[in-house]
Design an enzyme around this catalytic site. Sequence first.
Site, PDB file in Angstrom:
ATOM      1  CG  PHE A  13      -1.417   1.342   1.879  1.00 51.71           C
ATOM      2  CD1 PHE A  13      -1.794   2.299   0.586  1.00 51.71           C
ATOM      3  CD2 PHE A  13      -1.498   1.759   2.890  1.00 51.71           C
ATOM      4  CE1 PHE A  13      -2.517   3.050   1.513  1.00 51.71           C
ATOM      5  CE2 PHE A  13      -1.822   2.384   3.245  1.00 51.71           C
ATOM      6  CZ  PHE A  13      -2.701   3.592   2.835  1.00 51.71           C
ATOM      7  CG  ASP A  33       6.072  -7.105  -2.511  1.00 53.51           C
ATOM      8  OD1 ASP A  33       5.285  -7.777  -1.999  1.00 53.51           O
ATOM      9  OD2 ASP A  33       5.192  -5.024  -2.147  1.00 53.51           O
ATOM     10  N   GLY A  38       0.891  -7.251  -0.192  1.00 56.65           N
ATOM     11  CA  GLY A  38       0.848  -6.578  -2.008  1.00 56.65           C
ATOM     12  C   GLY A  38       0.421  -7.530  -2.368  1.00 56.65           C
ATOM     13  CG  LEU A  78       8.064   1.231   2.461  1.00 54.36           C
ATOM     14  CD1 LEU A  78       7.431   1.418   1.199  1.00 54.36           C
ATOM     15  CD2 LEU A  78       8.152   1.641   3.452  1.00 54.36           C
ATOM     16  CB  THR A  97       8.311 -11.794   8.234  1.00 55.42           C
ATOM     17  OG1 THR A  97       7.652 -12.257   7.270  1.00 55.42           O
ATOM     18  CG2 THR A  97       8.975  -9.984   6.763  1.00 55.42           C
ATOM     19  CB  ALA A 119       8.735   1.535   7.653  1.00 48.47           C
ATOM     20  CE1 TYR A 150       4.144  -4.464  12.409  1.00 44.65           C
ATOM     21  CE2 TYR A 150       3.216  -2.835  13.961  1.00 44.65           C
ATOM     22  CZ  TYR A 150       3.997  -3.201  12.661  1.00 44.65           C
ATOM     23  OH  TYR A 150       3.726  -2.575  11.693  1.00 44.65           O
TER      24      TYR A 150
END
Length: 324
Positions: A13, A33, A38, A78, A97, A119, A150
């Site tokens: 996004f 990606d 995504g 990101l 991840t 990010a 997270y």
Amino acid sequence: MSDSILVTGGAGFIGSHLVERLLEAGKTVFVVDDLSTGSLDNLARVRDSTSLHLIVDSILNHPMMKDTIGQVDRVVHLAAAVGVRKIIEFPVETITTNVRGTEIVLDCCDKHGTPLYLASTSEIYGKAGDQLDEEHDRVMGSTAHRRWSYACTKALDEFLALAYHQEKGLPVILGRFFNTVGPRQSGEWGMVVPTFVTQALAGDPITVYGSGDQQRSFCHVDDTVRAVLGLLDAPDAVGQAFNIGNEQEITIMELAELVKDRVGSASEIVVVPYHEAYGEGFEDMERRQPDIGKIRGLLGWEPEKSMDQIIDDVVAYYRGVAAG
Ligand code: UDP
């Protein structure tokens, strides 16, 4: 700014909006990606650009990442597992991840001496509430509550990036996104604005979790991307963390009413207890409001788009998706 940039998560996004702006600015853009959250549709407008090099693979592929980072002047990282629902349902994937992926990115940047924008997220402040400046204490819940995994992964990413900067001289910039919304954001993993908009468009009940008194501040993705581009061009940003968000707050109940109103929907607004939405023991934060004095001071950056504009853009996007 550098001429060639790798954007990990560039089909996501926020990533896809950033990739578009970078290509418009004449940059060569590499995207890595794995399309887990995504989608190639997000890059539809730029897919034919000869300046875009798309690699559909995981950031956990260390040799591929080393090779790709060797070809670029700068990295914007990101790629991450995001979305409260995804984090709760797939904690192993989230932690792996976000921690191992960033370790690999940092190792490759260090090997090639490539500057990195990382990010991060407002989630790292945890249950701390309003006027969150970058030095604010982090208030985390128990490890029994999966949600906090997270925040901890992203905080560890920040520690590691700062460690590479301090110990090895790697130029790193940390940007903490607060709730970012706009076209292409999916509601699949729980994000509230696309969820409410798709519910309102379908005439389905709009699901307000908890009391609805909890507040958030939403930032349009165009404003967010403008902040990222500004930071990439600011030598004084190196080695520091910046909040990127909108100071304007709204309760989730007010948001539901606003979405309903702007869509012109007949949907009813229903209140769903947290345990029904996310399972037992879920913890939410009542407020999460950024102090953006630091980035305002450095770049003069301010969000420009209002909550009404945000909702209208998301509504237009989902009407377009429905029309094919
Ligand atoms: N939320 C809601 N209904 C939904 C999805 C989310 O009321 O269908 C609430 C959620 O509990 C939280 C807020 O909206 O209080 C923002 O949720 P989101 O997952 O978008 O982001 P968060 O700020 O929690 O990371």
